[in-house]
Scaffold this active site. Structure first.
Site, PDB file in Angstrom:
ATOM      1  N   TYR A 288     -20.987  -5.260 -39.253  1.00 51.20           N
ATOM      2  CA  TYR A 288     -20.977  -4.463 -38.030  1.00 51.20           C
ATOM      3  C   TYR A 288     -22.397  -3.985 -37.736  1.00 51.20           C
ATOM      4  CZ  TYR A 288     -15.912  -4.012 -38.809  1.00 51.20           C
ATOM      5  OH  TYR A 288     -14.573  -4.245 -38.998  1.00 51.20           O
ATOM      6  N   HIS A 296     -16.377  -4.122 -32.627  1.00 49.59           N
ATOM      7  CA  HIS A 296     -15.827  -5.058 -33.597  1.00 49.59           C
ATOM      8  C   HIS A 296     -16.953  -5.701 -34.405  1.00 49.59           C
ATOM      9  CE1 HIS A 296     -11.691  -4.874 -32.140  1.00 49.59           C
ATOM     10  NE2 HIS A 296     -12.172  -4.906 -30.902  1.00 49.59           N
ATOM     11  N   LYS A 334     -15.986 -14.264 -33.407  1.00 51.05           N
ATOM     12  CA  LYS A 334     -16.966 -13.854 -34.404  1.00 51.05           C
ATOM     13  C   LYS A 334     -17.730 -15.089 -34.879  1.00 51.05           C
ATOM     14  CE  LYS A 334     -13.874 -10.216 -36.044  1.00 51.05           C
ATOM     15  NZ  LYS A 334     -14.418  -9.209 -35.143  1.00 51.05           N
TER      16      LYS A 334
END
Length: 390
Positions: A288, A296, A334
């Protein structure tokens, strides 16, 4: 995230790590304000020197590192996002959520009426409220689209035209909303199991939750900041205890799984990333920028080793599983990062490990030992031919 929520989070999570840093200021003879700043900074430094003796107690039981003190749990979470509440999603908020759910009267200096204070709303409650509001928003949007379709077909009534205008205004206001509306329960029906968590003498909710720390987090807090106390173990003893979690033999190998994982954890922490467990996506870590309350995770990290030195589960190198992880990670927007750690030879490792004695500082020894490892990152991306052709 709205500006109000952003300011609130910035105030709650001011410190990225559980350390206190005194800012030195220069003294300008012609500026009396700088004198006051210097005196305040001097008093602050003296206060921090006294506070620095406080250490967080960590309990080691059955291979689990626990923190049971409520203040320590809040400190570890708000100053670096360490650990996880065993009865919560991440932040240990079970006690606060239970107090709010049961509407238990608690003492609060800010509230004179003795009612539960809802100033600090748990992240679980915010997530639940957001989901309900999102479902309602999608329902209203679908209704508006149906009415617009009827309008284009010319089969809409006058009442539906009025309804369409109201829905349009409601959706506009919903998009502008800068807060989360958490509904409060006024009347609560106690369940049978709720009687066991409420003390008979004072009527307060018993704290049943504890914070669980990873082995890499425990050693990082002890090695980097020296602000925890775990069963009165020294740094060397704690290191050996963590290594034996992955290998039951008394001999510590240079490619021990804990050492490799800690090298990667310390590496990204030193780069300013907030590192959390990535088990929910089948990886080792999540990265993060600031922490879970702000955004997120952007990267999922898998720790890799050379096949000759790899002593754990060989199936982790099955490329079918790696491709499957990449598809899952890509579906949640991601990036998949594979980190390769090059360990020193066992002879070089033993030379530094056995050279420690009473006259050698353990912190310097571990600094020299861990500096022998090399880290390299590889960004794994799936190639889509239909999107990359000319």
């Amino acid at each position: 995230m709205g500006k109000k929520n952003s300011r609130l989070l910035n105030r709650i999570y001011q410190k990225p790590l559980p350390i206190d840093v005194a800012v030195h200021c220069a003294v300008v003879l012609t500026n009396p304000i700088s004198w006051l700043r210097y005196v305040w900074n001097l008093l602050h430094v003296n206060y921090l020197s006294k506070v620095a003796t406080y250490k967080i107690n960590v309990i080691y039981e059955n291979g689990i590192f626990k923190v049971v003190d409520s203040d320590s749990m809040v400190k570890l979470w708000r100053e670096g996002f360490f650990g996880k509440g065993v009865l919560s999603r991440s932040e240990p908020t079970w006690h606060a959520r239970t107090v709010t759910r049961l509407n238990v009267v608690v003492a609060n200096d800010d509230d004179d009426d003795g009612k539960p204070s809802n100033g600090n709303v748990a992240m679980e409650d915010i997530t639940k409220s957001r989901r309900h509001e999102r479902i309602e928003f999608k329902r209203q949007r679908q209704r508006l689209q149906d009415l617009q379709l009827k309008q284009r077909k010319g089969s809409i009534s006058n009442d539906e035209v009025v309804e369409m205008a109201k829905l349009d205004e409601q959706l506009v206001e919903f998009r502008k909303k800068d807060y989360i509306n958490v509904e409060e329960e006024t009347e609560v029906e106690l369940r049978k199991e709720d009687a066991d968590i409420i003390g008979n003498e004072n009527g307060l909710v018993i704290q049943l939750e504890y914070m669980q720390l990873q082995a890499v987090e425990v050693f990082f807090l002890q090695f980097a900041f020296n602000n925890i106390n775990i069963n009165n173990l020294t740094l060397r003893q704690l290191f050996m205890q963590c290594c034996q979690l992955h290998c039951s033999t008394p001999t510590i190998f240079a490619n021990n799984r804990f050492i490799i994982n800690y090298i990667v954890y310390h590496y990204f922490r030193s780069k300013g990333w907030c590192v959390r467990s990535g088990i929910k996506f089948g990886t080792d870590y999540l990265l993060y920028k600031r922490g879970p309350p702000f955004s997120h995770a952007e990267f999922c990290v898998s720790v890799m080793q050379d096949e000759d030195d790899y002593t754990a589960d060989v199936s982790a190198y099955d490329w079918l599983q790696i491709c499957a992880k990449a598809r899952v990670i890509g579906s949640v927007k991601k990036n998949f990062v594979q980190v390769y750690v090059e360990a020193p030879s066992q002879i070089e490792f033993d030379e530094i490990w056995t050279s420690s004695g009473d006259e050698v500082d353990e912190g310097l020894m571990f600094k020299q030992l861990l500096s022998k490892y090399r880290v390299s990152e590889v960004l794994y991306k799936r190639w889509n031919p239909s999107r990359t052709r000319d």
